[in-house]
Write a protein that holds these residues in place. Structure first.
Motif, PDB file in Angstrom:
ATOM      1  N   TRP A   1      25.564  37.132  36.751  1.00 14.31           N
ATOM      2  CA  TRP A   1      25.930  35.775  37.168  1.00 14.31           C
ATOM      3  C   TRP A   1      25.854  34.757  36.043  1.00 14.31           C
ATOM      4  CZ3 TRP A   1      21.928  32.340  36.635  1.00 14.31           C
ATOM      5  CH2 TRP A   1      20.642  32.894  36.538  1.00 14.31           C
ATOM      6  N   VAL A   2      25.078  35.011  34.974  1.00  8.62           N
ATOM      7  CA  VAL A   2      25.027  33.986  33.918  1.00  8.62           C
ATOM      8  C   VAL A   2      26.368  33.876  33.198  1.00  8.62           C
ATOM      9  CG1 VAL A   2      22.544  34.130  33.501  1.00  8.62           C
ATOM     10  CG2 VAL A   2      24.106  35.519  32.154  1.00  8.62           C
ATOM     11  N   SER A   3      27.209  34.923  33.316  1.00  9.12           N
ATOM     12  CA  SER A   3      28.521  34.834  32.676  1.00  9.12           C
ATOM     13  C   SER A   3      29.383  33.773  33.356  1.00  9.12           C
ATOM     14  CB  SER A   3      29.227  36.178  32.721  1.00  9.12           C
ATOM     15  OG  SER A   3      29.680  36.443  34.010  1.00  9.12           O
ATOM     16  N   ARG A   4      28.915  33.248  34.488  1.00 14.41           N
ATOM     17  CA  ARG A   4      29.695  32.198  35.145  1.00 14.41           C
ATOM     18  C   ARG A   4      29.658  30.890  34.368  1.00 14.41           C
ATOM     19  NH1 ARG A   4      27.378  33.201  41.042  1.00 14.41           N
ATOM     20  NH2 ARG A   4      28.635  35.011  41.536  1.00 14.41           N
ATOM     21  N   TRP A   5      28.623  30.666  33.597  1.00 16.79           N
ATOM     22  CA  TRP A   5      28.563  29.391  32.869  1.00 16.79           C
ATOM     23  C   TRP A   5      29.687  29.280  31.853  1.00 16.79           C
ATOM     24  CZ3 TRP A   5      22.519  29.585  32.222  1.00 16.79           C
ATOM     25  CH2 TRP A   5      21.952  29.327  33.466  1.00 16.79           C
ATOM     26  N   PRO A   6      29.809  30.254  30.933  1.00 15.80           N
ATOM     27  CA  PRO A   6      30.964  30.151  30.019  1.00 15.80           C
ATOM     28  C   PRO A   6      32.287  30.109  30.777  1.00 15.80           C
ATOM     29  CG  PRO A   6      29.872  32.284  29.803  1.00 15.80           C
ATOM     30  CD  PRO A   6      28.963  31.405  30.594  1.00 15.80           C
ATOM     31  N   LEU A   7      32.362  30.895  31.847  1.00 19.09           N
ATOM     32  CA  LEU A   7      33.595  30.922  32.631  1.00 19.09           C
ATOM     33  C   LEU A   7      33.899  29.532  33.182  1.00 19.09           C
ATOM     34  CD1 LEU A   7      35.075  33.511  32.824  1.00 19.09           C
ATOM     35  CD2 LEU A   7      34.228  33.842  35.135  1.00 19.09           C
ATOM     36  N   ALA A   8      32.850  28.858  33.638  1.00 20.77           N
ATOM     37  CA  ALA A   8      33.026  27.520  34.201  1.00 20.77           C
ATOM     38  C   ALA A   8      33.576  26.563  33.143  1.00 20.77           C
ATOM     39  CB  ALA A   8      31.695  26.998  34.734  1.00 20.77           C
ATOM     40  N   VAL A   9      33.110  26.713  31.899  1.00 20.73           N
ATOM     41  CA  VAL A   9      33.615  25.847  30.828  1.00 20.73           C
ATOM     42  C   VAL A   9      35.093  26.130  30.593  1.00 20.73           C
ATOM     43  CG1 VAL A   9      33.414  25.251  28.393  1.00 20.73           C
ATOM     44  CG2 VAL A   9      31.352  25.687  29.739  1.00 20.73           C
ATOM     45  N   ILE A  10      35.425  27.421  30.460  1.00 24.56           N
ATOM     46  CA  ILE A  10      36.823  27.787  30.209  1.00 24.56           C
ATOM     47  C   ILE A  10      37.719  27.250  31.317  1.00 24.56           C
ATOM     48  CG2 ILE A  10      38.439  29.698  29.931  1.00 24.56           C
ATOM     49  CD1 ILE A  10      36.244  31.391  28.829  1.00 24.56           C
ATOM     50  N   ILE A  11      37.327  27.517  32.559  1.00 24.71           N
ATOM     51  CA  ILE A  11      38.170  27.104  33.687  1.00 24.71           C
ATOM     52  C   ILE A  11      38.309  25.585  33.714  1.00 24.71           C
ATOM     53  CG2 ILE A  11      38.393  27.154  36.206  1.00 24.71           C
ATOM     54  CD1 ILE A  11      38.600  29.910  35.250  1.00 24.71           C
ATOM     55  N   GLY A  12      37.215  24.885  33.455  1.00 29.58           N
ATOM     56  CA  GLY A  12      37.265  23.428  33.474  1.00 29.58           C
ATOM     57  C   GLY A  12      38.224  22.890  32.430  1.00 29.58           C
ATOM     58  N   VAL A  13      38.121  23.395  31.207  1.00 35.14           N
ATOM     59  CA  VAL A  13      38.992  22.923  30.131  1.00 35.14           C
ATOM     60  C   VAL A  13      40.454  23.184  30.485  1.00 35.14           C
ATOM     61  CG1 VAL A  13      39.706  23.327  27.746  1.00 35.14           C
ATOM     62  CG2 VAL A  13      37.276  23.148  28.299  1.00 35.14           C
ATOM     63  N   TYR A  14      40.746  24.402  30.925  1.00 31.50           N
ATOM     64  CA  TYR A  14      42.149  24.721  31.204  1.00 31.50           C
ATOM     65  C   TYR A  14      42.669  23.988  32.431  1.00 31.50           C
ATOM     66  CZ  TYR A  14      42.290  27.940  27.385  1.00 31.50           C
ATOM     67  OH  TYR A  14      42.277  28.445  26.118  1.00 31.50           O
ATOM     68  N   ALA A  15      41.821  23.815  33.444  1.00 35.28           N
ATOM     69  CA  ALA A  15      42.281  23.065  34.625  1.00 35.28           C
ATOM     70  C   ALA A  15      42.685  21.666  34.193  1.00 35.28           C
ATOM     71  CB  ALA A  15      41.180  23.023  35.680  1.00 35.28           C
ATOM     72  N   GLY A  16      41.889  21.055  33.327  1.00 34.04           N
ATOM     73  CA  GLY A  16      42.197  19.703  32.865  1.00 34.04           C
ATOM     74  C   GLY A  16      43.446  19.652  32.023  1.00 34.04           C
ATOM     75  N   ILE A  17      43.536  20.531  31.034  1.00 33.47           N
ATOM     76  CA  ILE A  17      44.690  20.509  30.127  1.00 33.47           C
ATOM     77  C   ILE A  17      45.976  20.797  30.886  1.00 33.47           C
ATOM     78  CG2 ILE A  17      45.760  21.560  28.128  1.00 33.47           C
ATOM     79  CD1 ILE A  17      43.220  22.343  27.030  1.00 33.47           C
ATOM     80  N   LYS A  18      45.909  21.809  31.758  1.00 36.17           N
ATOM     81  CA  LYS A  18      47.144  22.204  32.444  1.00 36.17           C
ATOM     82  C   LYS A  18      47.597  21.128  33.407  1.00 36.17           C
ATOM     83  CE  LYS A  18      47.119  27.139  32.096  1.00 36.17           C
ATOM     84  NZ  LYS A  18      47.769  28.316  32.621  1.00 36.17           N
ATOM     85  N   THR A  19      46.644  20.515  34.120  1.00 38.91           N
ATOM     86  CA  THR A  19      47.030  19.492  35.092  1.00 38.91           C
ATOM     87  C   THR A  19      47.820  18.384  34.410  1.00 38.91           C
ATOM     88  OG1 THR A  19      45.089  19.987  36.396  1.00 38.91           O
ATOM     89  CG2 THR A  19      46.130  17.875  36.785  1.00 38.91           C
ATOM     90  N   THR A  20      47.306  17.856  33.292  1.00 36.23           N
ATOM     91  CA  THR A  20      48.016  16.754  32.650  1.00 36.23           C
ATOM     92  C   THR A  20      49.277  17.253  31.938  1.00 36.23           C
ATOM     93  OG1 THR A  20      46.509  17.014  30.789  1.00 36.23           O
ATOM     94  CG2 THR A  20      46.014  15.285  32.349  1.00 36.23           C
ATOM     95  N   GLY A  21      49.218  18.464  31.385  1.00 37.25           N
ATOM     96  CA  GLY A  21      50.396  19.010  30.706  1.00 37.25           C
ATOM     97  C   GLY A  21      51.561  19.146  31.668  1.00 37.25           C
ATOM     98  N   PHE A  22      51.295  19.702  32.846  1.00 38.71           N
ATOM     99  CA  PHE A  22      52.367  19.854  33.831  1.00 38.71           C
ATOM    100  C   PHE A  22      52.797  18.498  34.372  1.00 38.71           C
ATOM    101  CE2 PHE A  22      51.380  24.327  33.759  1.00 38.71           C
ATOM    102  CZ  PHE A  22      52.549  24.940  34.162  1.00 38.71           C
ATOM    103  N   ALA A  23      51.822  17.587  34.556  1.00 42.90           N
ATOM    104  CA  ALA A  23      52.160  16.275  35.111  1.00 42.90           C
ATOM    105  C   ALA A  23      53.118  15.533  34.183  1.00 42.90           C
ATOM    106  CB  ALA A  23      50.893  15.446  35.333  1.00 42.90           C
TER     107      ALA A  23
END
Lengths: 407, 220, 273, 229
Positions: free
Chosen positions: D112-134
């Protein structure tokens, strides 16, 4: 917004200008190796060029204070064919009296330069020196102070901000209203009927149903949508007592799919019909997966093939082999490149967003339904903007189009 | 802790990245830049992890003597050899393990590259047989698809113009192909593009809100 | 016609193979004409001031060699012949080795051009969109070392390259994700960098909306696009030599579609199988 | 036209592997399986090395090593934590640690500790992609659709009208809040036809891509291996 600072401080610290400019000239000559250098001392060829003038500068807007833009009027001698000007050297200093530092040099016929090497919130003075084969001529004045500052808002992105806020607002509103029990209406997707018919047909024929949830891992939304549809398909096959086969390509979707199928059978009238081998882990390797699945198609001859998820080049092979066995095929994917192959070889195809809509409809999950409704509302706005915008453009009123421009 | 903290992290970072799109100020842009640099490094670790996973899964299959295990031995050996040679090649070259003349470059050029190229070339054959055996024109929709496909397919290559050179320019396959691409198909593609953008934004919002958490499934 | 329905598909494979092989051995020399979007691609590069530095991202891997490599070569030649400097990046995992060979071979055709001065290959970086946005704050921040392991900042070509504002044009040669779509979204839109793209035929239709909106100034679609670009530049590369085989392949697939439907229509009794 | 067989061992190996994969066309066989597993093994190994040498080494380890000596990109700045844009020095310990945590996934119990790095990756990409597509796909595409309906020639007008109708109808095809009956039914039907033309064009272009790849392989076999000139 960056503050604007313009102005000229006449005649200042010309001392080292000559030295710096000579360095720039050497750099420029070195850079343009394509031009052969004159063997004769340049001074014998031509007089020094007339100076450039009217240097003005400005902070580059919408950035974090990392650049200043400069422009000037070309030296009167800088014209094509005259060869009196080789380029311009741009120098800056913290004070009109120096010390001057060479920033860069640009080619002849260039009257613009962006200094990207500035520090934020620092005052700079600039001057531009004209370089020619006949010598170098400093400008008669110094411009400054100029200062690069950070902006708090990028004013070219209003339209994006408005679109984003509107969309997020709609989605949040519908999510909230769905959660509070007011279930928003979503039309039934014809593809769902097609899936039910296909399962019914398999039941009549006494053969099995084959379900593929795409070939990507669980972090792909299409795989999630496919698994939601699988949950409902498994409930139906359990109800009709029809066997189902689900080959899966990644471990996590495999565990989820297994759980869903087991639960569907355990909650049905005949839990003993659950076959633990019905959900199979194959391989994340695209072609190995295809070989295994087409093997199942040809050996077991399922009467219904349901493909729901992310598919790539294998769509063609799956659809063709499936078609040749005569099974009813229903497909759905948001991978636009693969849709043509499904459309021509399948009895029904869910196109793009329809896949998500079907999964939202089946799951009834307020969050999924909410974002579907939010997207629908924004689509109405988009269509309205297109109609209004086209009318305005036809009438040569460009304000709306310009407001939307982001570049 | 096991779930809430990652969800909160994702939400904060996601919102911050959106903010950084609109706010260029250094208080926002520098941390955002650091987060991107972090993401790049984490993705690279992810690829290494992916490779390690392949190794683990296949060693598992070998030890269990799963069907086709001798092939898995080959796979594991190929993987290890590639890694060892790559590391050895990189050490004296400050990481330039793929520089011209290295053993890694040879493996890349003579083993990896031809196979990667050929796997997709197989599809040229499959597409022809699928066209013959599984391209069904039964409905009006399929007819539209088929006609567009035929015009585009023939109009995009020199032979199309050759075949219709006797027709007026506007009716030649090349011209019709270009028109289909520029108008009807363009309109459809734009609609799909806009729809997909809304889908991605909705997913982004759900991820930030913590309601889309499929990436957290798996090991408890 | 019944036998056709039960035809072993390997016969179709054989015909396909021969039709593609034939013209490669004995060319037909069908005339090519250059289409509008290809002309626009070449013109956009032409408009770049001579001597400026252009960013070229080669986002593909060996599985797309026949479409991507000719585009890369021709675009590089066009840029180098204008004395433009080229900064090359690769965002595809399996691409850097291939891109390095191709760029070195092409640059060797220009004896005066030196690595690190006139062009540089920054190599690969994982992270897709994150790399693109990171480059917006500094190319060398994202790529501290070049392909061969050298310090990026120490090369002369990089002295005038800070971020996207240092380039008048982005040339993207891409075979999928990450590629043209992401460059448009993250860089063209965000940093207002003019852009042209050469893409595989599979993805080309997707980019027509970007052409119409001006987000792309030119587009090469697949091998046909590459061949037309070669023709526009007066070259005769692998794409041009492949066009005859391409033509026959297309005719064969078209015949397969028509024949397949005729066979199923003329079948005596119904049934879906 | 004559043969000049390649003398390079590498080219022969590449040609042999190419033929092994083509043998799949006859049927799935041991030669194909051999090549396939070799391919998977080599590519997995290659990804590991590549990402180590091109990302983890230059973007993480080298800067961390410099930071340990108090150095970074800007030599005038001194100190391990003297970070500025693009020069993060010792702060890079954070991605380093998170990266190592990703491997917890392989360890089962503390996966489960691998979720922390995963959370960072997902957060960064969710942000970048949302504005990129917008920006790139939503606003820019809608903006580009606002065009005068009346063109300079009748033909331009026809095309502009056709494009706008096609776009609106295709958008309505993906409208889920109302049953597709009446006017909406007609519009979505028109939208479906436009989508089908789009898919047809996609089909044609896909055929082109696939045949190109085959041409490329044949060119390799003929020119590089057999040396046909």
């Amino acid at each position: 917004m960056g503050r604007m600072r313009r102005g000229c401080v006449p005649g200042a610290g010309r001392g080292r200008a000559v030295l710096l400019a000579a360095a720039a000239l050497a750099a420029l000559a070195g850079a343009g190796r394509a031009q052969p250098r004159a063997a004769v001392p340049p001074a014998l060829l031509a007089p020094p060029p007339a100076p450039a003038s009217g240097l003005i500068g400005d902070d580059v807007s919408n950035d974090a204070g990392r650049a200043l833009t400069l422009s000037w009027k070309l030296s009167p001698d800088d014209s094509v064919g005259l060869h009196r000007v080789r380029g311009y050297a741009i120098e800056r200093a913290p004070d009109p009296s120096g010390p001057w530092q060479l920033v860069d040099s640009v080619a002849a016929r260039t009257a613009r330069f962006v200094d990207q090497s500035v520090r934020r919130n620092t005052d700079y003075f600039y001057r531009v020196t004209t370089l020619g084969p006949g010598g170098i001529t400093p400008a008669r004045s110094v411009t400054g102070p100029l200062r690069a500052t950070s902006s708090w808002f990028n004013d070219r992105r209003y339209s994006v901000l408005v679109a984003t806020i509107l969309f997020f607002g709609f989605v949040l509103y519908f999510m909230a209203s769905a959660q509070s029990g007011k279930k928003p209406f979503v039309r039934r997707i014809p593809g769902i009927n097609a899936i039910e018919e296909a399962i019914g047909r398999a039941t009549e024929m006494g053969r099995s149903v084959l379900f593929l949830p795409g070939i990507l891992d669980i972090d792909e939304i299409q795989t999630v949508a496919g698994l939601v549809i699988l949950e409902n398909v498994a409930k139906l096959t359990a109800k009709y007592e029809t066997p189902i086969t689900v080959p899966v390509s990644y471990p996590i979707p495999f565990t989820i799919a297994e759980e869903m199928v087991r639960a569907a059978y355990l909650n049905s009238a005949r839990p003993e019909l659950y076959d633990p081998t019905s959900v199979r882990f194959i391989s994340p390797e695209q072609f190995a997966y295809v070989a295994a699945v087409t093997g199942i198609m040809l050996r077991d001859r399922p009467a219904a093939h349901i493909f729901m998820g992310a598919f790539f080049a294998e769509s063609l092979l799956l659809a063709e082999t499936g078609f040749s066995t005569g099974a009813i095929q229903v497909a759905g994917t948001a991978n636009v490149h693969q849709l043509p192959f499904f459309v021509v070889a399948c009895d029904y195809t869910l196109i793009g967003e329809e896949l998500y809509a079907a999964s939202a409809y089946l799951s009834g999950d307020p969050k999924l339904v909410g974002s579907l409704k939010g997207a629908d509302l924004l689509k109405i706005l988009i269509i309205a903007s297109i109609i209004i915008g086209c009318v305005l453009e036809t009438l040569r009123i460009h304000g709306f189009t310009h407001w939307m421009q982001t570049q | 802790m096991k779930r809430e903290l990652p969800l909160l992290t994702t939400a904060l970072i996601g919102l911050f990245m959106i903010l950084s799109f609109f706010v260029p100020h250094e208080w926002v842009s520098v941390p955002a830049d650091f987060l991107q640099a972090t993401a790049i490094i984490l993705v690279a670790f992810g690829y290494v992890l992916g490779g390690a996973n392949v190794l683990r899964v296949n060693l598992d299959a070998v030890s269990k003597r799963a069907p086709g295990w001798p092939y898995k031995v080959l796979l594991v050996v190929a993987l290890l050899v590639t890694v060892i040679i790559g590391v050895l090649d990189g050490i004296p070259r400050e990481g330039g393990f793929l520089n011209a003349g290295t053993r890694s470059k040879w493996i890349y050029d003579q083993v990896y590259s031809p196979m990667a190229a050929t796997l997709f070339a197989l599809l040229a054959f499959f597409i022809a047989s699928a066209a013959f055996r599984a391209f069904r024109i039964r409905t009006a929709e399929a007819a539209f698809l088929a006609i567009a496909a035929l015009i585009v397919m023939l109009g995009r290559v020199p032979i199309g113009d050759r075949m219709t050179a006797w027709l007026p320019h506007a009716f030649q396959l090349g011209t019709m192909q270009q028109w289909i691409m520029d108008f009807p198909q363009n309109a459809a593609k734009r609609a799909i593009l806009i729809g997909a953008a809304l889908g991605v934004m909705a997913t982004g919002l759900r991820v930030i809100l913590g309601v889309e958490r499929s990436y957290l499934s798996g090991e408890e | 016609m019944q036998w056709l329905e039960r035809l072993d598909r390997r016969w179709i494979f054989v015909v396909m193979g021969l039709l593609v092989l034939g013209p490669l051995i004995k060319p037909l020399y069908l005339p090519l004409s250059v289409t509008e979007h290809v002309r626009a691609f070449a013109a956009a590069i032409d408009r770049v001031p001579n001597g400026s530095t252009v960013l070229m991202s080669c986002d593909y891997d060996p599985s797309a060699i026949p479409e991507m490599v000719p585009m890369t070569r021709t675009a590089m030649r066009q840029l180098l012949s204008k004395d433009c400097k080229i900064v090359i990046t690769v965002l595809w995992n399996a691409g850097p080795g291939l891109v390095d060979s191709v760029t070195h071979e092409t640059a060797r055709e220009f004896p005066g051009k030196r690595y690190g001065v006139d062009w540089i290959n920054l190599g690969y970086k994982s992270g897709n969109e994150a790399v693109m946005v990171l480059m917006g704050q500094g190319i060398a921040n994202a790529f501290p070392r070049d392909y061969s392991g050298g310090d990026t900042r120490s090369y002369p070509i990089m002295h005038r390259v800070r971020d996207y504002s240092s380039f008048p044009l982005l040339v993207n040669i891409s075979a999928g994700y990450p590629g043209t779509k992401e460059w448009v979204q993250q860089v063209q839109a965000r940093f207002h960098l003019p852009m042209v793209a050469g893409v595989t035929a599979v993805s080309a239709p997707e980019f027509y909306p970007y052409l119409q909106s001006g987000q792309l100034q030119g587009l090469l679609g697949g091998m046909a696009g590459a061949a037309e670009y070669e023709k526009a530049r007066g070259e005769k590369g692998t794409a041009t030599r492949g066009m005859d085989a391409q033509s026959l392949g297309h005719v064969f697939v078209a015949l397969c579609i028509i024949l397949g439907n005729v066979v199923r229509r003329t079948r005596p009794a119904g049934g879906t199988a | 036209m004559s043969l000049h067989l390649s003398a390079s061992l590498g080219t022969w190996l590449a040609a042999a592997l190419t033929l092994c994969i083509f043998s799949f066309l006859y049927k799935d066989n041991p030669l194909y399986k051999f090549a396939e597993h070799l391919f998977v093994g080599v590519s997995a190994g290659y990804y590991i090395v590549l990402n180590f040498w091109t990302v983890i080494w230059p973007n993480l380890i080298v800067p961390l090593g410099k930071a340990a000596q108090g150095l970074g990109v800007d030599p005038e700045h001194k100190g391990p934590f003297a970070a500025e844009l693009g020069d993060y020095r010792a702060w890079l310990v954070i991605p380093g640690v998170l990266g190592v945590l990703l491997f917890a996934r392989l360890l089962g119990r503390i996966g489960w500790v691998s979720r922390w790095p995963l959370a960072v990756i997902i957060g960064v990409y969710a942000g970048i992609k949302t504005t990129g597509f917008a920006q790139g796909d939503l606003v820019a595409q809608v903006q580009a659709s606002l065009q005068p309906i009346l063109g300079r020639t009748p033909w331009e007008t026809v095309n502009a009208v056709l494009f706008t109708i096609g776009l609106i109808a295709s958008l309505l095809f993906f409208f889920f809040s109302r049953e597709h009956r009446g006017a909406l039914g007609v519009a979505s039907k028109i939208g479906a036809y436009f989508l089908m033309i789009g898919f047809g064009a996609g089909y044609g272009y896909t055929v082109m891509s696939r045949i190109s790849l085959l041409i490329g392989r044949f060119q390799f076999l003929l020119e590089n291996w057999l040396g046909l000139r």
